[in-house]
Scaffold this active site. Structure first.
Site, PDB file in Angstrom:
ATOM      1  N   ASP A 139      -9.576  -3.790   5.843  1.00 51.09           N
ATOM      2  CA  ASP A 139      -9.078  -4.701   4.547  1.00 51.09           C
ATOM      3  C   ASP A 139     -10.911  -4.894   4.181  1.00 51.09           C
ATOM      4  O   ASP A 139     -11.069  -4.959   2.652  1.00 51.09           O
ATOM      5  CB  ASP A 139      -8.512  -5.518   4.157  1.00 51.09           C
ATOM      6  CG  ASP A 139      -7.009  -5.581   4.881  1.00 51.09           C
ATOM      7  OD1 ASP A 139      -6.643  -4.601   4.969  1.00 51.09           O
ATOM      8  OD2 ASP A 139      -6.744  -6.865   5.316  1.00 51.09           O
ATOM      9  N   ARG A 174       4.004  13.458 -14.425  1.00 52.99           N
ATOM     10  CA  ARG A 174       4.421  11.932 -14.328  1.00 52.99           C
ATOM     11  C   ARG A 174       3.919  10.895 -13.902  1.00 52.99           C
ATOM     12  O   ARG A 174       2.206  11.485 -13.808  1.00 52.99           O
ATOM     13  CB  ARG A 174       6.020  11.941 -13.114  1.00 52.99           C
ATOM     14  CG  ARG A 174       7.191  11.982 -13.069  1.00 52.99           C
ATOM     15  CD  ARG A 174       7.692  11.792 -11.587  1.00 52.99           C
ATOM     16  NE  ARG A 174       9.455  12.294 -11.872  1.00 52.99           N
ATOM     17  CZ  ARG A 174       9.522  12.299 -10.123  1.00 52.99           C
ATOM     18  NH1 ARG A 174       9.037  12.482  -9.365  1.00 52.99           N
ATOM     19  NH2 ARG A 174      11.471  13.091 -10.855  1.00 52.99           N
ATOM     20  N   GLY A 182      -5.443  -3.853   1.970  1.00 55.90           N
ATOM     21  CA  GLY A 182      -6.216  -4.069   1.197  1.00 55.90           C
ATOM     22  C   GLY A 182      -5.762  -5.935   1.657  1.00 55.90           C
ATOM     23  O   GLY A 182      -6.563  -6.523   1.371  1.00 55.90           O
TER      24      GLY A 182
HETATM   25  O1  F6P Z   1      -4.776  -6.523   7.645  1.00 55.16           O
HETATM   26  C1  F6P Z   1      -4.729  -5.483   7.885  1.00 55.16           C
HETATM   27  C2  F6P Z   1      -3.035  -5.581   6.944  1.00 55.16           C
HETATM   28  O2  F6P Z   1      -2.764  -3.417   7.523  1.00 55.16           O
HETATM   29  C3  F6P Z   1      -3.065  -5.574   5.220  1.00 55.16           C
HETATM   30  O3  F6P Z   1      -3.556  -4.347   4.349  1.00 55.16           O
HETATM   31  C4  F6P Z   1      -1.981  -5.661   5.566  1.00 55.16           C
HETATM   32  O4  F6P Z   1      -1.562  -7.078   3.736  1.00 55.16           O
HETATM   33  C5  F6P Z   1      -1.607  -6.785   6.398  1.00 55.16           C
HETATM   34  O5  F6P Z   1      -2.199  -6.112   7.703  1.00 55.16           O
HETATM   35  C6  F6P Z   1       0.164  -5.903   6.985  1.00 55.16           C
HETATM   36  O6  F6P Z   1       0.459  -6.934   8.259  1.00 55.16           O
HETATM   37  P1  F6P Z   1       2.052  -6.477   8.835  1.00 55.16           P
HETATM   38  O7  F6P Z   1       1.034  -5.756  10.158  1.00 55.16           O
HETATM   39  O8  F6P Z   1       1.702  -8.266   9.518  1.00 55.16           O
HETATM   40  O9  F6P Z   1       2.730  -6.227   8.243  1.00 55.16           O
END
Ligand code: F6P
Length: 359
Positions: A139, A174, A182
C-alpha cells in the site's frame, strides 16, 4: 547495558513481496557483522504472545532473496487492542510476550509490517522492549518512509493486469472498472493506473462525482474511442460518501455487499449507456515473488536493521527518505496513514496527461 546477543524477528499484517529478502539480509548481516543469533517468531504477534518461536542458527538462506510470502507466517493479531486473558493460560497478551522474551532470551525484536504492525511495535517500545520496525506493504502508506518494500512489485502486477484487461475491453468495446488494492490510500491505484494507461483513476484521496466521469467517457466516445479502463482503488469513494463519518461510511459499505468496482461499473453503465464490467485484481497483487527493485530495497532495509540493532537505535522505523536510510521514531509512525498529497508529482503528471480523477 546488556549486550545484544539474540534477536527475534516477526512478520505481521498482510504479506508483501520482499519480506523474505529483508529477513535474509537482517540475519546475514546481523550474524556475520555483529555475531547476533536470531529467533524466528511464527505468525506475527500471535507467535510472540504464544511463544511459538524457533532458533534460526542453521537456517538455509539460499534462494530466499527472491521468495515471495513470508517464511515466518503472519497474522493480524493486535496484542494491545482489547486485551483479554488467554482462555488456556489465563495470561494477558503482554504477559505472554514477556514470557517469550524471557524463554528465548530475546534482547531485541524486529517487526516487519505495515501500519498496524508498526503501531504495535511502537506500543511494545513504550512498554520497554528493544524494538525496531521495518516498512513493508504493497500500500506504500507508512508515514515517515518514502518507500515500502512490496509496493513496486504490486505496481507491476497491477499494471500487467490492466494491460490484460485492455485487450478484452477493446474486443468487446466495453468499459472495464478494475479494482486495485491499497487499503485506504491510492498509491497503488495511481502508479498502476498511470503505467497501465487508464482513462480514469479513482483514489480515496479524491472523492469522485459520477457525473464528471460519465461526461468524460461520453466525450471520449464522441471522439471515436470504444473501450475504457477505469483503475479503481479499493478505498475509492464518491463525493457523498466523503461527507460521512467513519461509522456511517462503514455501514454504507457493509450494505453494498459487493466491492466498490461493481458499484462504479453499474453507475457508469447507467450514466453513459456504455457496457461496463468490473474486475477485482485481488491477492495476486501481493502474492508471488518480489521484483528486482523490491529484492534490493528489502535487502538494504534488512541490512540497515542489523546496524540499527548494533547501534541500539531502538524504538525506530528503518525508513527510506530521499533514497537514504533514516531512523524515524515509531511513535511518529503509529496510528497514521500516508495519503497521496494533492501536489504529488505523479498525480500532477497524470492530470496533465488528461487522465480523469472524477473531480
Ligand atoms: O495491506 C495490504 C492489503 O493487501 C491491502 O491492500 C488490503 O486492503 C488488505 O491488505 C487486505 O487484507 P486481508 O489480507 O486481511 O484481506
Amino acid at each position: 547495558m546488556k549486550n545484544i546477543k539474540t534477536v527475534g524477528i516477526l512478520t505481521s499484517g498482510g504479506d508483501a513481496p520482499g519480506l523474505n529478502a529483508a529477513i535474509r539480509a537482517l540475519c546475514m548481516v546481523g550474524s556475520q557483522k555483529y555475531g547476533f543469533k536470531f529467533v524466528g517468531v511464527r505468525n506475527g504477534y500471535r507467535g510472540l504472545i504464544d511463544g511459538d518461536c524457533f532458533r534460526m542458527d542453521n537456517f538455509d538462506f539460499s534462494n530466499m532473496i527472491s521468495l515471495g510470502g513470508t517464511i515466518l507466517g503472519t497474522s493480524r493479531v493486535k496484542p494491545f487492542k482489547n486485551p483479554v486473558p488467554d482462555p488456556k493460560t489465563g495470561l494477558l497478551p503482554i504477559e505472554g510476550i514477556q514470557n517469550t522474551f524471557k524463554k528465548f532470551k530475546l534482547d531485541a525484536l524486529v517487526c516487519l509490517g505495515g501500519n498496524g504492525t508498526n503501531t504495535t511495535a511502537s506500543l511494545l517500545a513504550q512498554s520497554g522492549f528493544n524494538v525496531i520496525g521495518l516498512p513493508k506493504t504493497i500500500d506504500n502508506d507508512i508515514v515517515g518512509s518514502d518507500e515500502t518494500f512490496g509496493f513496486r512489485t504490486a505496481i507491476e502486477v497491477a499494471t500487467n493486469g490492466l494491460a490484460g484487461i485492455r485487450t478484452t475491453a477493446k474486443s468487446h468495446s466495453r468499459a472495464m472498472v478494475v479494482e486495485i488494492m491499497g487499503h485506504k490510500v491510492g498509491w497503488l491505484g495511481l502508479y498502476a493506473g498511470v503505467a497501465g494507461n487508464a482513462d480514469v483513476i479513482l483514489l480515496p484521496e479524491i472523492p469522485y462525482d459520477i457525473k464528471k466521469i460519465a461526461a468524460f467517457l461520453k466525450e471520449k466516445a464522441q471522439k471515436g474511442q470504444n473501450n475504457y479502463i477505469i483503475a479503481c482503488s479499493e478505498g475509492a469513494m464518491d463525493i457523498e460518501e466523503a461527507k460521512l463519518g467513519k461509522k456511517e461510511f462503514k455501514k454504507v459499505r457493509a450494505e453494498m455487499q459487493q466491492s466498490i468496482a461493481f458499484r462504479v461499473a453499474k453507475e457508469i453503465e447507467q450514466a453513459t449507456g456504455i457496457e461496463t464490467r468490473a474486475s477485482v485484481l485481488g491477492y495476486i497483487q501481493r502474492g508471488g515473488n518480489p521484483n528486482a527493485y523490491d529484492m534490493v530495497l528489502a535487502t538494504k532495509i534488512g541490512s540497515a536493521a542489523a546496524d540499527f540493532i548494533a547501534e541500539r537505535k531502538f524504538g525506530n522505523l528503518v525508513a527510506v527518505q530521499g533514497g537514504q536510510i533514516a531512523a524515524v521514531p515509531l511513535e511518529q509512525v503509529a496510528g497514521k496513514v500516508k495519503n497521496i498529497p494533492m501536489d504529488d508529482p505523479l498525480l500532477l503528471t497524470a492530470r496533465s496527461l488528461g487522465i480523469c480523477f472524477g473531480d
